[in-house]
Design a protein around this motif. Structure first.
Motif, PDB file in Angstrom:
ATOM      1  N   ASN A  33      22.393  47.440  23.179  1.00 51.34           N
ATOM      2  CA  ASN A  33      21.618  46.234  23.473  1.00 51.34           C
ATOM      3  C   ASN A  33      20.128  46.555  23.571  1.00 51.34           C
ATOM      4  O   ASN A  33      19.288  45.790  23.117  1.00 51.34           O
ATOM      5  N   CYS A  66      24.523  40.935  28.630  1.00 53.66           N
ATOM      6  CA  CYS A  66      25.753  41.736  28.584  1.00 53.66           C
ATOM      7  C   CYS A  66      26.885  40.975  29.259  1.00 53.66           C
ATOM      8  O   CYS A  66      26.676  40.336  30.287  1.00 53.66           O
ATOM      9  N   CYS A 100      25.350  39.516  24.075  1.00 48.99           N
ATOM     10  CA  CYS A 100      26.793  39.307  24.222  1.00 48.99           C
ATOM     11  C   CYS A 100      27.166  38.047  24.997  1.00 48.99           C
ATOM     12  O   CYS A 100      28.155  37.387  24.679  1.00 48.99           O
ATOM     13  N   GLU A 103      26.850  35.194  22.663  1.00 50.91           N
ATOM     14  CA  GLU A 103      27.979  35.138  21.729  1.00 50.91           C
ATOM     15  C   GLU A 103      29.231  34.609  22.427  1.00 50.91           C
ATOM     16  O   GLU A 103      30.002  33.830  21.867  1.00 50.91           O
ATOM     17  N   ARG A 104      29.435  35.028  23.671  1.00 50.37           N
ATOM     18  CA  ARG A 104      30.654  34.634  24.390  1.00 50.37           C
ATOM     19  C   ARG A 104      30.642  33.149  24.760  1.00 50.37           C
ATOM     20  O   ARG A 104      31.634  32.456  24.627  1.00 50.37           O
ATOM     21  N   VAL A 184      33.923  43.420  24.043  1.00 49.02           N
ATOM     22  CA  VAL A 184      32.984  43.789  22.963  1.00 49.02           C
ATOM     23  C   VAL A 184      33.429  43.334  21.565  1.00 49.02           C
ATOM     24  O   VAL A 184      32.616  42.782  20.812  1.00 49.02           O
ATOM     25  N   THR A 187      32.372  39.838  21.211  1.00 48.36           N
ATOM     26  CA  THR A 187      30.943  39.507  21.227  1.00 48.36           C
ATOM     27  C   THR A 187      30.154  40.184  20.103  1.00 48.36           C
ATOM     28  O   THR A 187      29.068  39.741  19.754  1.00 48.36           O
ATOM     29  N   ARG A 188      30.699  41.260  19.573  1.00 47.47           N
ATOM     30  CA  ARG A 188      29.956  42.038  18.571  1.00 47.47           C
ATOM     31  C   ARG A 188      30.585  42.008  17.191  1.00 47.47           C
ATOM     32  O   ARG A 188      30.013  42.538  16.231  1.00 47.47           O
TER      33      ARG A 188
END
Ligand code: SAM
Ligand code: SF4
Ligand code: F3S
Length: 463
Positions: A33, A66, A100, A103-104, A184, A187-188
């Motif tokens: 990050n 995060c 993240c 994204e979540r 992860v 989110t990634r």
């Protein structure tokens, strides 16, 4: 809480500083990050922004977030409240949530946190200038599309908060493992490797600009795999990449993170052993010492497999520093399982570990399939025992270094005193020693005889 602010301004941005808009960026979570924030800073500079260390004077506040544990998300939410207050006295300020959590939570963020203007996922940073334009026009902007091939390979990161000695270099993105506790992969996105030519060019450039240590980053570096797509051309493995980076100069130290116990190969261990400038240090997260729990975690190795990998590391690289990650109180963990984690720690004698209690993350396999059934007090008791044991072993590991000589890369002044240098040895241990007129400077190597230690630091005299 870790904060990242822009410290290096290029000439052209300095020139434009008086009339350009200012951005402030704060980063949370893992090294990847922090590396991403440097890509974001580069994109923003390209769009005419300059950095500031003071969010109150920023036109654009970015928080690179995060989601790994609930606590991390709570910390970020309370920080967002502070930025929202600043926005009240500076209404044209835009607040962007990156990374993240963006994204979540996706557009839910805009509903939950009313004063957030932009929500941008980890693979959408190239669209930031466009999204900012939209947000300037009063629109709320969201781009959380994940990509199968974005690696930002062609973007030269702007080094943030840099000491000019160590730098992170992303070699891949995403993760294809499906550890049941972990957010992860959600989110990634899917794992993809970055073109080795661009990695080598970035490392060479760092070296030429005075940097003396690069850390190659990926969630699972051992599965790095690059193929150009041209028939007949060979693929590049992680061991080969490591060797090529180490070949840039014997004065450039190379580290990497993170290795997965199921994937770390003998070829990588032999490469580390062959090159003096590849640090004798491996971060090898175990998570649990119980095979039953490891299976539930979907880590795809057993306790015995892990112990055999550690034995192999010690055989091929006898003075290798090994550190780990541990999770206490995962779903259905019994006292017996917990005791197995403690016994594994005793057997492996890690130099240091990052230790957590299990935090259920929405959408993960564990959240969908297993009840989070260990009461918080019990999770904390087990974590406490793990931490106490690890601290004792870390102390012993440092005491074993007394009387030895370490080659230390000097990173700057010691935190406690400007009359002492601070650096790290190959095993990644922090070493402090007095400045005694040898004319050392940041980025130099010093041989230091270790004379004292604390739990976290070695203290000595340069030779
Ligand atoms: N990719 C690396 C690996 O496989 O070990 C690191 C992933 S994660 C960024 C860093 C650490 O956070 C993990 O090794 C794990 O110990 C911890 N972690 C991940 N999810 C967690 C959760 N739901 N609760 C508590 N700790 C967690
Ligand atoms: Fe998460 Fe496992 Fe991937 Fe590490 S390897 S990022 S713990 S899913
Ligand atoms: Fe956190 Fe995302 Fe890294 S969840 S640990 S910032 S990959």
């Amino acid at each position: 809480m870790e904060t990242n602010v822009l410290t290096r301004k290029h000439d052209e941005t300095r020139q434009a500083a008086s009339d350009s808009r200012k951005f402030y960026i704060e980063s949370y979570g893992c090294a990847m990050n922090f590396a991403d924030s440097e890509v974001v800073a580069s994109i923003l500079q390209g769009a005419g922004f300059t950095g500031t260390r003071d969010f109150r004077e920023a036109d654009l506040v970015l928080v690179n977030t995060c989601s790994i544990r609930e606590k991390a998300e709570q910390t970020i939410r309370s920080r967002l409240h502070i930025f929202r207050q600043a926005k009240r006295s500076h209404p044209s300020m835009l607040i962007a949530v990156l990374g993240c959590m963006a994204e979540r939570l996706k557009s839910k963020f805009l509903e939950e946190e009313k004063l957030v203007d932009l929500v941008v996922g980890p693979d959408a940073y190239r669209t930031l200038p466009l999204l900012i334009e939209e947000a300037d026009g009063g629109q709320k902007s969201v781009n959380v599309l994940l990509s199968r091939d974005e690696t930002y390979a062609d973007i030269a990161p702007v080094r943030l908060n840099s000491n000019g000695v160590n730098a992170f270099v992303s070699i891949m993105r995403g993760c294809n493992n499906m550890c049941s506790f972990c957010v992860v992969p959600l989110t990634r996105g899917r794992e993809r490797s970055r073109n080795p030519g661009s990695i080598l060019a970035e490392c060479r450039d760092l070296f030429e600009n005075g940097f003396r240590e690069v850390t190659l980053l990926g969630q699972n570096v051992d599965s790095y795999h690059w193929h150009s797509g041209v028939e007949g051309e060979p693929a590049v493995s992680f061991a080969e990449l490591l060797e090529n980076v180490a070949g840039i100069s014997p004065l450039l130290r190379v580290r990497f993170s993170t290795s997965h116990p199921k994937d770390i190969t003998d070829e990588v261990l032999h490469t580390i052993a062959r090159y003096e400038n590849i640090c004798n240090y491996i971060h090898l997260p175990v998570q649990s010492g119980s095979t039953r729990v490891l299976q539930r975690m979907n880590r795809t190795y057993t306790r015995e497999w892990y112990l055999a990998r550690v034995r192999r590391i010690r055989e091929l690289i006898p003075d290798c520093g090994i550190t780990s990650d541990m999770i206490a109180g995962f779903c259905s963990e019994t006292e017996e399982d917990h005791q197995e984690t403690l016994s594994l720690i005793r057997e492996c004698r890690f130099d240091m570990s990052y230790m957590y209690f299990y935090s259920e993350r929405p959408g993960t396999l564990a959240a969908r399939r297993y009840p989070d059934d260990i009461p918080e007090v019990e999770k904390k008791r087990r974590l406490d025992e793990i931490v106490k044991l690890q601290n004792q072993i870390s102390q012993e590991s440092n005491r074993n270094d007394l009387g030895t000589i370490s080659k230390v890369l000097i990173e700057g002044d010691s935190k406690k005193s400007a009359t002492a240098w601070m650096g790290r040895n190959s095993q990644n241990k922090v070493v402090v020693f007095p400045k005694t007129g040898q004319g050392f400077k940041k980025g130099d190597y010093a041989l230091v005889k270790i004379e004292q230690c604390t739990g976290a630091t070695l203290i000595g005299q340069s030779l």
